[in-house]
Design an enzyme around this catalytic site. Structure first.
Site: not given
Length: 239
Positions: A37, A12, A202, A109, A50
């Protein structure tokens, strides 16, 4: 650099958004991009993971998952609890090599930090990177404590003979505190590799068109962008 592994110093911290930014810049340059992934956890069948988020933000990438486990846990634990076969480093390497035959850039990733276990034998994303002889881009948080985990990640890569491509700050706030501003100058020494970008906090909330047009300003030329580490450092140190 046909295969680039993207790992974090924790979970995160903006790893998926950073992956999307790298993909967006490559697509804008006319390169074909695949996003792999190895293990998606904590997402139910049919829900976007993701890879879907990278495609939403960056544009038309080829997406691939090797496994999906329902509980939001480390891949090895999630696979064991689900009674499913884990993903092993050799499978990650084989999938990345196959995608690299048909794409200019393959982004792999990871899940969480570098040494999060993929299987019960202790296989990790770092092991897959070693099999591929692929560099690892480290996504780090900006604040207090990040230098320690960044250096630990870099040392783990070095111990396995894997090159650290550099560090990207995964979520840079509009009002950084003192520790964040000081850390900018320290990242290269801790990682033994350059600071290659800072993705604004953001960024994932931007409309995709704005995300794609702005992404180059978050990443250094080594990643295809226009971001300048010296200018960024001077700006943040001035407060």
């Amino acid at each position: 650099m046909s295969v680039l592994m993207i790992s974090g110093t924790n979970t995160e911290i903006g790893k998926t958004v950073t992956t999307a930014a790298v993909a967006a810049v490559a697509l804008a340059a006319g390169r074909s991009v695949a996003v792999l992934k190895p293990a998606q956890t904590g997402v139910a069948p049919g829900e976007p993971g993701d890879v879907a988020e990278v495609a939403r933000l960056a544009g038309p990438v080829t997406g691939a998952e090797l496994a999906r486990f329902p509980e939001p846990l480390a891949p090895a634990t999630a696979a064991r609890r689900a009674g499913m076969a884990p993903v092993r480093p050799k499978e990650v390497a084989a999938a990345a090599e196959e995608l690299a035959q048909q794409h200019d850039l393959v982004l792999v990733e990871g899940a969480g930090g570098l040494l999060v276990r993929l299987d019960d034998e202790g296989g990790t994303l770092a092991d897959a990177a070693a099999l591929l002889d692929a560099p690892v881009l480290v996504v780090a948080q900006p604040g207090l404590g990040t230098l320690n985990v960044t250096q630990l990640t870099a040392e783990a890569l070095a111990a396995r003979g894997v090159r650290c491509a550099g560090v990207v700050i995964g979520s840079w706030p509009t009002e950084p505190d003192l520790a964040m501003r000081c850390n900018v100058a320290e990242f290269p020494e801790m990682a033994g590799a350059p600071l290659l970008g800072a993705v604004p906090q953001g960024a994932s909330a931007l409309p995709p068109a704005d995300f794609r047009s702005t992404a180059p300003s978050w990443l250094a030329p080594e990643l295809g962008g226009t971001w300048n580490a010296a200018e960024f450092g001077a700006r943040v140190s001035a407060g």
